[in-house]
Design a protein around this motif. Structure first.
Motif, PDB file in Angstrom:
ATOM      1  N   ARG A  78       2.810  75.043  71.532  1.00 14.47           N
ATOM      2  CA  ARG A  78       3.933  75.580  70.770  1.00 14.47           C
ATOM      3  C   ARG A  78       3.384  76.650  69.847  1.00 14.47           C
ATOM      4  O   ARG A  78       2.377  76.427  69.159  1.00 14.47           O
ATOM      5  N   ASP A  79       4.000  77.829  69.839  1.00 11.85           N
ATOM      6  CA  ASP A  79       3.476  78.902  68.998  1.00 11.85           C
ATOM      7  C   ASP A  79       4.166  78.896  67.634  1.00 11.85           C
ATOM      8  O   ASP A  79       5.033  78.053  67.356  1.00 11.85           O
ATOM      9  N   ALA A  80       3.776  79.852  66.803  1.00 16.69           N
ATOM     10  CA  ALA A  80       4.273  79.862  65.430  1.00 16.69           C
ATOM     11  C   ALA A  80       5.772  80.135  65.351  1.00 16.69           C
ATOM     12  O   ALA A  80       6.418  79.820  64.348  1.00 16.69           O
ATOM     13  N   ASP A  81       6.342  80.718  66.423  1.00 22.93           N
ATOM     14  CA  ASP A  81       7.790  80.946  66.445  1.00 22.93           C
ATOM     15  C   ASP A  81       8.552  79.725  66.959  1.00 22.93           C
ATOM     16  O   ASP A  81       9.763  79.797  67.175  1.00 22.93           O
ATOM     17  N   GLY A  82       7.824  78.647  67.257  1.00 25.29           N
ATOM     18  CA  GLY A  82       8.486  77.453  67.788  1.00 25.29           C
ATOM     19  C   GLY A  82       8.778  77.564  69.280  1.00 25.29           C
ATOM     20  O   GLY A  82       9.589  76.802  69.814  1.00 25.29           O
ATOM     21  N   TYR A  83       8.136  78.505  69.958  1.00 24.42           N
ATOM     22  CA  TYR A  83       8.332  78.662  71.405  1.00 24.42           C
ATOM     23  C   TYR A  83       7.388  77.716  72.145  1.00 24.42           C
ATOM     24  O   TYR A  83       6.225  77.555  71.759  1.00 24.42           O
ATOM     25  N   TYR A  84       7.907  77.142  73.237  1.00 23.63           N
ATOM     26  CA  TYR A  84       7.108  76.214  74.048  1.00 23.63           C
ATOM     27  C   TYR A  84       6.539  76.928  75.266  1.00 23.63           C
ATOM     28  O   TYR A  84       7.226  77.743  75.900  1.00 23.63           O
ATOM     29  N   TRP A  85       5.282  76.626  75.557  1.00 24.24           N
ATOM     30  CA  TRP A  85       4.569  77.193  76.704  1.00 24.24           C
ATOM     31  C   TRP A  85       4.026  76.025  77.522  1.00 24.24           C
ATOM     32  O   TRP A  85       3.076  75.361  77.088  1.00 24.24           O
TER      33      TRP A  85
END
Ligand code: PRX
Length: 651
Positions: free
Chosen positions: A507-514
Motif C-alpha cells: 500500500r503506498d502513501a496515497d492508500g493505493y493497493y498494489w
C-alpha cells in the motif's frame, strides 16, 4: 488523459474531466459512499439491496461472523430468483433490447439475443431440465463451450433452483470427473463439440469418458453445436434440440431464499483437491450487479464485452450475472484473441462497436508482441472504458493498453478479486479514481482491506504484507461445498477474525493497493489459477516418477509458467522423450492449461532433515536467481542445491 508525476514519482493518470462530470460516481461520491458503507454497513446495504427485485423483502441485512465456525449471511429473510432479476424484470421496458451478442469462433458467425428471446430460451431450457427430473438444490454440472446455450443453461438452473457447477471446457475428462463426484452431481449438460481457433474440442466424448467413473450421473443433456457424430448412451443421454421441442416457453421461477446456493465453482488451492466455492443467491447477485454498474460506469444501450470464459468466475459475474442483472448488452465470444489473425479482438470491437472491454493481462501481453499495426487497422473509437483482471498487470502492458488500444482516452480499471470474493474488491471507478499503472487502486464500497505482517500484526499506512479483508461483503463465498471445516481452515485460520486472500500486497502513501501475487502454493498461469500440488499429483501418478515438486517462474506472456522438478524411479535415465511424455501426461490429466513449461530431472529434491521440501529454494532456482538462496544449512543434503543449479543453467 494526461499523465502527471506524483511526489512518489509514480506515473498518475487523473480522471478525465468529462468523465468526472458524466460518470455515475465521481471522487466525492466515492468518498461519501465508501465512508457510509464502512460506518454503517447495515444501512448502506439495506438501501443498495433495492437494486434487486425481491419476492419477499428482507428485514435482516448483515449477519456475519469471521470467528469460530464462520457464518456469513446477508438478507437472510429475503426471497428472490436470480433469473427473474436477470431477465423477467427487464421485460416491460427492454424485451426488444439485446441481452447477448454471440460472436462465433468463425468470424462469419454472430447473432443477437434480445431479453424477450432470452426469456423464452431460458424457460424452455428450464422446462427440459425439469422434465429430466432436476429439482431445487440438485447440482448440475455444465461442461460447455462459449455459446448462448451455456448462458441459458446457467440461468435455467437458477430459475428452477438447481445449483450449477460450470467446469471450464478446457479441463480433461479426469478433472471433470473429480468435479462431478465432489458435488455429487447427477446431471450434466454439454455440447457435441466446442470450437476454438478452428479446432474442435470433443466435449461430449470427454464427458462420456468422465461419466465412466461417475456412477451417480443419471442423465446428460447435449446441445448440438457443430453437428459432429458423438458417442451416445441410450436412456441416459438427451439432445437438447429434441427435448426443447416438447416443452413450453414459459416456466414459473422457483422462489429462493437469499442464502440458497446459486452455484458452485471449483478453484485451485494449495492442496491437490480443487475447492468447490459456493455462492448464494441474494448477496452474490447484488455484488455482481453493483460492481458491474459502478466499475464499468455502464450506461444504458452500451455494448459491453468481457472476453473471459464462463468456465471461470469472471465469466459468471461479468458475462452473465452482473451485466444481465443490470439489463446490459453483454458480448460473448467463442474464440481466441489470435485467430484467424492476431487482430481478432480489435476486429470484434469495431464490428460490434464495443464501448467497454474487459480482458486479462496475459492476452494483452501476447497481443502487444504483435506490435501496434494490428490494433491500428481497426476503428476503436467506440471504446470508452477498458478493464483488466486475473493477475497483476505490468506497467508496460498497462501503458500499451492505454495508449494503443484506448488512444489515451479510456480509463483502465484494474480489478482485483477472486473466485471466493464473487466480484471486484479493489478497483478504480472510472469517474472517481486517478490511475497508477499496475495498481488496482482502492477498495470498492463495503470492502475493508488490511495488510498484515508475518506475526499477524496489522500494518498501518504505507507498507507491504499479506492482504486480508477484515469484514464481510455481500458477494463473499459462504463455504466450500461439503467441507465447511476446510473453508474455515483455508481462509480464516491464518489471521483469525479476518478473511485471508492468499495474496501479497503493498500500500503506498496515497492508500493505493498494489497486488504483488500469491504467497501460497497457487500459481497464476495465463490468468488461470492453479495449485502446484495438482500438477505434482498428476506427475507422481506416472509410473516412472518417484517424486515431483512444482513451482511457478516468471514468464513474459503467461505471467507465470510451470516449472517441474522430477525425480525418476531408481535406475532410470532421464531423456527428452520422457520429458515430452510427462508434459503430455499432465496435459491429459488436468487439461492443456496445466502443460508444464519445464521438466527438470533431478536425482533428489532439497529437503530439510524432517523431510520437508524447501520450495523457496526451488522457486529461486526456477527464477534463475541463484544469488538469494537464503539459508541452506538446514538441508539434509546441501549439495543438492549445486546440482540443481547446474541442471538449471544448461536449459
Ligand atoms: O492472485 C490474485 C489474482 O488472481 C487470484 C484469483 O484468481 P481466481 O480466483 O481465478 O479469480 C480470477 C478472476 C478474478 C487472486 O488471488 N488476481 C486477480 N485479479 C488481479 C489479480 N492479481 C493482481 N491484480 C489483479 N487485478
Amino acid at each position: 488523459m494526461t499523465q502527471e508525476k506524483t511526489e512518489q514519482d509514480q506515473t498518475r493518470f487523473p480522471v478525465p474531466q468529462t468523465l468526472a462530470q458524466s460518470a455515475r460516481c465521481n471522487a466525492d461520491d466515492y468518498q461519501r459512499l465508501y465512508r457510509a458503507s464502512i460506518d454503517d454497513p447495515d444501512g448502506f446495504w439495506r438501501e443498495q439491496g433495492q437494486r434487486l427485485q425481491w419476492e419477499t423483502p428482507y428485514t435482516q441485512v448483515k449477519n456475519t461472523c469471521f470467528d469460530g465456525d464462520v457464518s456469513i449471511k446477508w438478507f437472510e429473510d429475503g426471497t428472490l430468483n436470480a433469473s427473474v432479476n436477470c431477465i423477467d424484470r427487464h421485460l416491460p421496458e427492454k424485451a426488444n433490447d439485446i441481452a447477448l451478442i454471440w460472436e462465433g469462433d468463425n468470424p462469419a458467425y454472430h447473432h443477437a439475443i434480445t431479453y424477450g428471446q432470452l426469456h423464452d430460451h431460458v424457460c424452455r431450457f428450464a422446462n427440459v431440465l425439469k422434465n429430466m427430473g432436476v429439482k431445487k438444490g440438485d447440482r448440475v454440472t455444465i461442461y460447455m463451450p462459449m455459446i448462448p446455450e451455456t448462458a441459458y443453461a446457467m440461468l435455467a438452473c437458477a430459475r428452477i433452483g438447481a445449483v450449477h457447477s460450470v467446469v471450464f471446457a478446457g479441463f480433461s475428462a479426469e478433472a471433470l470427473a473429480n468435479r462431478i463426484k465432489d458435488c455429487d452431481s447427477q446431471w450434466a449438460i454439454t455440447a457435441d463439440e466446442g470450437v476454438r481457433a478452428g479446432k474442435s474440442i470433443p466435449l461430449k466424448n470427454n464427458l462420456d469418458e468422465a461419466a465412466r467413473s461417475c456412477p451417480g450421473l443419471k442423465a446428460v443433456l447435449a446441445v448440438r453445436h457443430t453437428g459432429a457424430t458423438v458417442s451416445w448412451v441410450d436412456g441416459r443421454d438427451y439432445w437438447y434440440h429434441e427435448a426443447a421441442l416438447k416443452v413450453d416457453s414459459r416456466c414459473e421461477p422457483v422462489v429462493m431464499n437469499a442464502e440458497d446456493p446459486l452455484f458452485i465453482l471449483y478453484t485451485s488451492g494449495s492442496t491437490g483437491k480443487p475447492k468447490g466455492v459456493l455462492h448464494t443467491t441474494g448477496g452474490y447477485l447484488l455484488w455482481a450487479s453493483i460492481t458491474h454498474d459502478y466499475v464499468f460506469d455502464y450506461q444504458p444501450g452500451e455494448i459491453y464485452w468481457c472476453a473471459a470464459d464462463v468456465g471461470w468466475v469472471t465469466g459468471h459475474s461479468y458475462i452473465i450475472y452482473g451485466p444481465l442483472a443490470n439489463g446490459a448488452t453483454s458480448l460473448m465470444f467463442e474464440g481466441v484473441p489470435t485467430w484467424p489473425d492476431v487482430d481478432r479482438f480489435w476486429q470484434i470491437i469495431n464490428k460490434h462497436k464495443v464501448n467497454i472491454f474487459y480482458t486479462a493481462p496475459t492476452a494483452l501481453r501476447a497481443l502487444m508482441r504483435e506490435g501496434d499495426a494490428p490494433v491500428e487497422r481497426h476503428d476503436l473509437s467506440s471504446l470508452r472504458i477498458l478493464g483488466s483482471v486475473g493477475e497483476p498487470i505490468n506497467p508496460e502492458a498497462w501503458l500499451w493498453y492505454h495508449r494503443v488500444v484506448g488512444k489515451g482516452r479510456c480509463p483502465i480499471v484494474d480489478t482485483w478479486w477472486q473466485t471466493e470474493t464473487g466480484g471486484m474488491m479493489i478497483t478504480p471507478l472510472p469517474g472517481a479514481t486517478d490511475l497508477k499503472p499496475g495498481s488496482a487502486t482502492r477498495p470498492f464500497f463495503g470492502v475493508k482491506p488490511a495488510l498484515v505482517d508475518a506475526e499477524g500484526q496489522i500494518i498501518e499506512g504505507a507498507g507491504a504484507g499479506n492482504l486480508v479483508i477484515t469484514d464481510s461483503w455481500p458477494g463473499q463465498a459462504r463455504t466450500l461445498y461439503g467441507d465447511h471445516e476446510r473453508f474455515i481452515q483455508t481462509y480464516f485460520s491464518a489471521y483469525p477474525g479476518t478473511y485471508f486472500t492468499g495474496d501479497g500486497c503493498k500500500r503506498d502513501a496515497d492508500g493505493y493497493y498494489w497486488i504483488t501475487g500469491r504467497v501460497d502454493d497457487v500459481i497464476n498461469v495465463s490468468g488461470h489459477r492453479m495449485g502446484t500440488a495438482e500438477v505434482e499429483s498428476a506427475l507422481v501418478a506416472h509410473h516412472l516418477v518417484a517424486e515431483a515438486a512444482v513451482v511457478g517462474f516468471p514468464h513474459d506472456v503467461k505471467g507465470q509458467g510451470i516449472y517441474c522438478y522430477v525425480t525418476l524411479n531408481a535406475g532410470l535415465e532421464p531423456t527428452e522423450d520422457l520429458a515430452r511424455e510427462l508434459r503430455q501426461w499432465v496435459r491429459k490429466d488436468i487439461g492443456p492449461i496445466a502443460t508444464p513449461d519445464h521438466i527438470h530431472f533431478t536425482p533428489s529434491l532439497p529437503k530439510t532433515r524432517s523431510g520437508k521440501i524447501m520450495r523457496r529454494i526451488l522457486r529461486k532456482i526456477a527464477e534463475n536467481d541463484f544469488s538469494n538462496l537464503g539459508d541452506t544449512s538446514t538441508l539434509a543434503d546441501p549439495s543438492v542445491v549445486d546440482s540443481l543449479i547446474e541442471g538449471r543453467q544448461i536449459r
